[in-house]
Motif scaffolding. Structure first.
Motif, PDB file in Angstrom:
ATOM      1  N   ASP A 132     -18.860  28.223 -47.381  1.00  0.00           N
ATOM      2  CA  ASP A 132     -18.814  29.442 -46.576  1.00  0.00           C
ATOM      3  C   ASP A 132     -20.111  30.228 -46.733  1.00  0.00           C
ATOM      4  N   LEU A 133     -20.464  30.944 -45.682  1.00  0.00           N
ATOM      5  CA  LEU A 133     -21.543  31.905 -45.760  1.00  0.00           C
ATOM      6  C   LEU A 133     -20.937  33.195 -46.305  1.00  0.00           C
ATOM      7  N   VAL A 134     -21.414  33.636 -47.459  1.00  0.00           N
ATOM      8  CA  VAL A 134     -20.845  34.811 -48.125  1.00  0.00           C
ATOM      9  C   VAL A 134     -21.859  35.947 -48.073  1.00  0.00           C
ATOM     10  N   ILE A 135     -21.376  37.128 -47.678  1.00  0.00           N
ATOM     11  CA  ILE A 135     -22.234  38.302 -47.541  1.00  0.00           C
ATOM     12  C   ILE A 135     -21.595  39.473 -48.280  1.00  0.00           C
ATOM     13  N   ILE A 136     -22.403  40.150 -49.093  1.00  0.00           N
ATOM     14  CA  ILE A 136     -21.951  41.372 -49.748  1.00  0.00           C
ATOM     15  C   ILE A 136     -22.667  42.546 -49.111  1.00  0.00           C
ATOM     16  N   LYS A 137     -21.889  43.520 -48.674  1.00  0.00           N
ATOM     17  CA  LYS A 137     -22.454  44.737 -48.085  1.00  0.00           C
ATOM     18  C   LYS A 137     -21.602  45.908 -48.556  1.00  0.00           C
ATOM     19  N   ASP A 138     -22.229  46.864 -49.218  1.00  0.00           N
ATOM     20  CA  ASP A 138     -21.530  48.004 -49.793  1.00  0.00           C
ATOM     21  C   ASP A 138     -20.479  47.489 -50.787  1.00  0.00           C
ATOM     22  N   TYR A 139     -19.207  47.830 -50.594  1.00  0.00           N
ATOM     23  CA  TYR A 139     -18.169  47.379 -51.536  1.00  0.00           C
ATOM     24  C   TYR A 139     -17.271  46.309 -50.917  1.00  0.00           C
ATOM     25  N   VAL A 140     -17.831  45.546 -49.991  1.00  0.00           N
ATOM     26  CA  VAL A 140     -17.044  44.531 -49.283  1.00  0.00           C
ATOM     27  C   VAL A 140     -17.756  43.181 -49.350  1.00  0.00           C
ATOM     28  N   LEU A 141     -16.978  42.140 -49.607  1.00  0.00           N
ATOM     29  CA  LEU A 141     -17.477  40.762 -49.510  1.00  0.00           C
ATOM     30  C   LEU A 141     -16.897  40.154 -48.241  1.00  0.00           C
ATOM     31  N   PHE A 142     -17.762  39.657 -47.373  1.00  0.00           N
ATOM     32  CA  PHE A 142     -17.362  38.984 -46.139  1.00  0.00           C
ATOM     33  C   PHE A 142     -17.634  37.496 -46.306  1.00  0.00           C
ATOM     34  N   TYR A 143     -16.770  36.658 -45.744  1.00  0.00           N
ATOM     35  CA  TYR A 143     -17.122  35.240 -45.695  1.00  0.00           C
ATOM     36  C   TYR A 143     -16.878  34.689 -44.292  1.00  0.00           C
ATOM     37  N   PHE A 144     -17.861  33.897 -43.857  1.00  0.00           N
ATOM     38  CA  PHE A 144     -17.880  33.295 -42.535  1.00  0.00           C
ATOM     39  C   PHE A 144     -17.974  31.781 -42.682  1.00  0.00           C
ATOM     40  N   ASP A 150     -23.334  40.178 -36.846  1.00  0.00           N
ATOM     41  CA  ASP A 150     -24.615  40.856 -36.650  1.00  0.00           C
ATOM     42  C   ASP A 150     -24.585  42.275 -37.208  1.00  0.00           C
ATOM     43  N   ILE A 151     -23.395  42.910 -37.214  1.00  0.00           N
ATOM     44  CA  ILE A 151     -23.265  44.244 -37.809  1.00  0.00           C
ATOM     45  C   ILE A 151     -23.273  44.144 -39.333  1.00  0.00           C
ATOM     46  N   VAL A 152     -22.568  43.141 -39.862  1.00  0.00           N
ATOM     47  CA  VAL A 152     -22.469  42.957 -41.305  1.00  0.00           C
ATOM     48  C   VAL A 152     -23.838  42.697 -41.925  1.00  0.00           C
ATOM     49  N   THR A 153     -24.704  42.014 -41.209  1.00  0.00           N
ATOM     50  CA  THR A 153     -25.992  41.606 -41.764  1.00  0.00           C
ATOM     51  C   THR A 153     -27.120  42.602 -41.486  1.00  0.00           C
ATOM     52  N   ARG A 154     -26.802  43.862 -41.194  1.00  0.00           N
ATOM     53  CA  ARG A 154     -27.850  44.849 -40.893  1.00  0.00           C
ATOM     54  C   ARG A 154     -27.912  45.942 -41.950  1.00  0.00           C
ATOM     55  N   PRO A 155     -28.606  45.768 -43.052  1.00  0.00           N
ATOM     56  CA  PRO A 155     -28.932  44.481 -43.690  1.00  0.00           C
ATOM     57  C   PRO A 155     -27.887  44.211 -44.775  1.00  0.00           C
ATOM     58  N   PRO A 156     -27.710  42.980 -45.200  1.00  0.00           N
ATOM     59  CA  PRO A 156     -26.784  42.703 -46.302  1.00  0.00           C
ATOM     60  C   PRO A 156     -27.450  42.997 -47.637  1.00  0.00           C
ATOM     61  N   GLU A 157     -26.662  43.240 -48.660  1.00  0.00           N
ATOM     62  CA  GLU A 157     -27.222  43.397 -50.001  1.00  0.00           C
ATOM     63  C   GLU A 157     -27.402  42.037 -50.672  1.00  0.00           C
ATOM     64  N   LYS A 158     -26.565  41.096 -50.293  1.00  0.00           N
ATOM     65  CA  LYS A 158     -26.707  39.725 -50.790  1.00  0.00           C
ATOM     66  C   LYS A 158     -26.064  38.784 -49.791  1.00  0.00           C
ATOM     67  N   GLN A 159     -26.694  37.621 -49.615  1.00  0.00           N
ATOM     68  CA  GLN A 159     -26.201  36.647 -48.653  1.00  0.00           C
ATOM     69  C   GLN A 159     -26.547  35.251 -49.137  1.00  0.00           C
ATOM     70  N   ASN A 204     -14.292  35.385 -41.344  1.00  0.00           N
ATOM     71  CA  ASN A 204     -13.099  34.595 -41.597  1.00  0.00           C
ATOM     72  C   ASN A 204     -12.173  35.309 -42.576  1.00  0.00           C
ATOM     73  N   GLY A 205     -12.762  36.168 -43.406  1.00  0.00           N
ATOM     74  CA  GLY A 205     -11.985  36.948 -44.353  1.00  0.00           C
ATOM     75  C   GLY A 205     -12.857  37.994 -45.017  1.00  0.00           C
ATOM     76  N   VAL A 206     -12.217  39.016 -45.600  1.00  0.00           N
ATOM     77  CA  VAL A 206     -12.935  40.065 -46.331  1.00  0.00           C
ATOM     78  C   VAL A 206     -12.227  40.324 -47.652  1.00  0.00           C
ATOM     79  N   ILE A 207     -13.004  40.742 -48.649  1.00  0.00           N
ATOM     80  CA  ILE A 207     -12.470  41.121 -49.955  1.00  0.00           C
ATOM     81  C   ILE A 207     -13.026  42.496 -50.289  1.00  0.00           C
ATOM     82  N   LEU A 208     -12.164  43.476 -50.459  1.00  0.00           N
ATOM     83  CA  LEU A 208     -12.586  44.829 -50.813  1.00  0.00           C
ATOM     84  C   LEU A 208     -12.744  44.883 -52.327  1.00  0.00           C
TER      85      LEU A 208
END
Length: 365
Positions: free
Chosen positions: A219-231, A195-204, A243-247
């Motif tokens: 996987d649900l992939v979210i890009i926010k700032d310079y980080v890629l999150f996957y759930f 819920d923090i990552v998606t406030r708001p995402p730049e791409k999802q 589940n993981g992050v990529i800087l």
């Protein structure tokens, strides 16, 4: 009788590692700088009116030391210490730095002052953070200004903040010495809930992630700032952590396949910290540490993701005629420089011919 020389470790420009160099005893910093700049083709960025200086890199045990042009390199440089590494900078500034405890700015620790070259790109300063905080973990950097001028206390004291890109200098990004440069290690982002990552995402969106064993999972992939999150797509984002992050600025993006049936791209790790075998001091160098593979559903979807990632990722690994941009140092005709890399001879000859013939009228013109 030849003058006795001292030996020191010198950090080469452009992330090329550390080299042993000889320095005459009682030499001035100016003489050493001129010799090193000539030998290794160094032209530090920044205001040319700002003098160059010889810097002993700061570390976890030392704040570092600056030798201005007219100063003599004396015993205070501790050149015989295997942890001593010299660099050529513009005149450094002292910044306040810290490490965030988790990705939501709930607390900070390891607050200390660190010398940095404000004119250099942050890519060229990453090793300083690794040295000072003795970490090999990937991290992002955020510039924070506080109402009280201190990071003590809660999030409410923060008056402004912005993410810093590694591609620009601190000066270019408006960082001042009364603010803080805060490290956000990858492990901090793993503590955030969706819920923090998606406030708001730049791409999802949903992508297929391929594991190192070749197993595929949506996987649900979210890009926010310079980080890629996957759930995992079935996760409740209000409760679940990624589940993981990529800087992303530590990675390059590359399209692997843009034709059916597979539309895939990779994220490959291109910045890391290696170990100098001669000491406990770490030296920066480029290695391939990790590689992630993602599949999109269509070519258009692939292009959309890659276009976004190209703006977020680090230095590109693009090659021209087999020569990597940013890894080779070539003049306009492809002549070899200190990196010993050159363009193909036939291309060099073509460029020479065109330069000579383009001013001639006629059919070729």
């Amino acid at each position: 009788m030849s003058q006795q020389k001292l030996h020191a470790r010198f950090k080469l420009p452009r992330g090329e590692g550390v080299q042993m160099v000889a320095i005459p005893q009682k030499a001035t910093a100016k003489g050493v700088i001129e010799s090193l700049c000539k030998q290794y083709k160094i032209d530090p960025p920044g205001d040319k009116d700002t003098p160059l200086c010889l810097v002993v890199s700061p570390s976890a045990k030392s704040p570092g030391k600056v030798f201005m042009e007219n100063q003599v390199i004396d015993e205070t440089a501790k050149l015989d210490d295997p942890a001593t590494i010299l660099e050529v900078w513009r005149r450094p500034w002292t910044f306040k730095t810290a490490v965030v405890k988790d990705g939501s700015l709930n607390g900070f620790h390891h607050i200390r002052e660190v010398m940095l070259d404000p004119w250099a790109t942050l890519y060229d300063m990453l090793h300083v953070f690794n040295y000072v905080y003795a970490t090999k973990e990937d991290f992002c950097l955020k510039y924070i200004e506080t109402q009280a001028g201190s990071l003590a206390g809660s999030d409410s004291s923060i008056s402004s903040s912005k993410w810093l890109t590694f591609k620009k200098s601190l000066i270019d990004q408006g960082a001042r010495t009364d603010g803080y440069i805060v490290m956000f290690p990858g492990s901090a982002f793993l503590k955030l809930t969706g819920d923090i990552v998606t406030r708001p995402p730049e791409k999802q969106g949903q992508l297929i992630k391929v594991s190192t064993k070749g197993q595929e999972r949506g996987d649900l992939v979210i890009i926010k700032d310079y980080v890629l999150f996957y759930f995992r797509p079935e996760d409740d984002l209000t409760k679940k952590k990624p589940n993981g992050v990529i800087l992303l600025e530590h990675y390059t993006v590359k399209i692997e396949s843009d034709r059916a049936p597979v539309f895939s791209f990779t994220l490959e790790h291109t910045t890391s910290i290696g170990q100098d075998n001669s000491s406990l001091f770490m030296q920066a160098k480029t290695v391939n540490k990790a590689k992630y593979v993602f599949h999109a559903n269509t070519n258009a979807e692939l292009s959309d993701w890659v276009n976004m990632l190209e703006h977020k990722c680090g230095k590109k690994g693009t090659k021209i005629f087999g020569v990597a941009i940013g890894q080779s140092d070539l003049d306009e005709f492809g002549n070899e420089t200190d990196t010993k890399m050159s363009l193909p001879t036939i291309l060099v000859k073509c460029v020479e011919y065109l330069n000579a013939k383009l001013d001639i009228e006629g059919l070729f013109r």
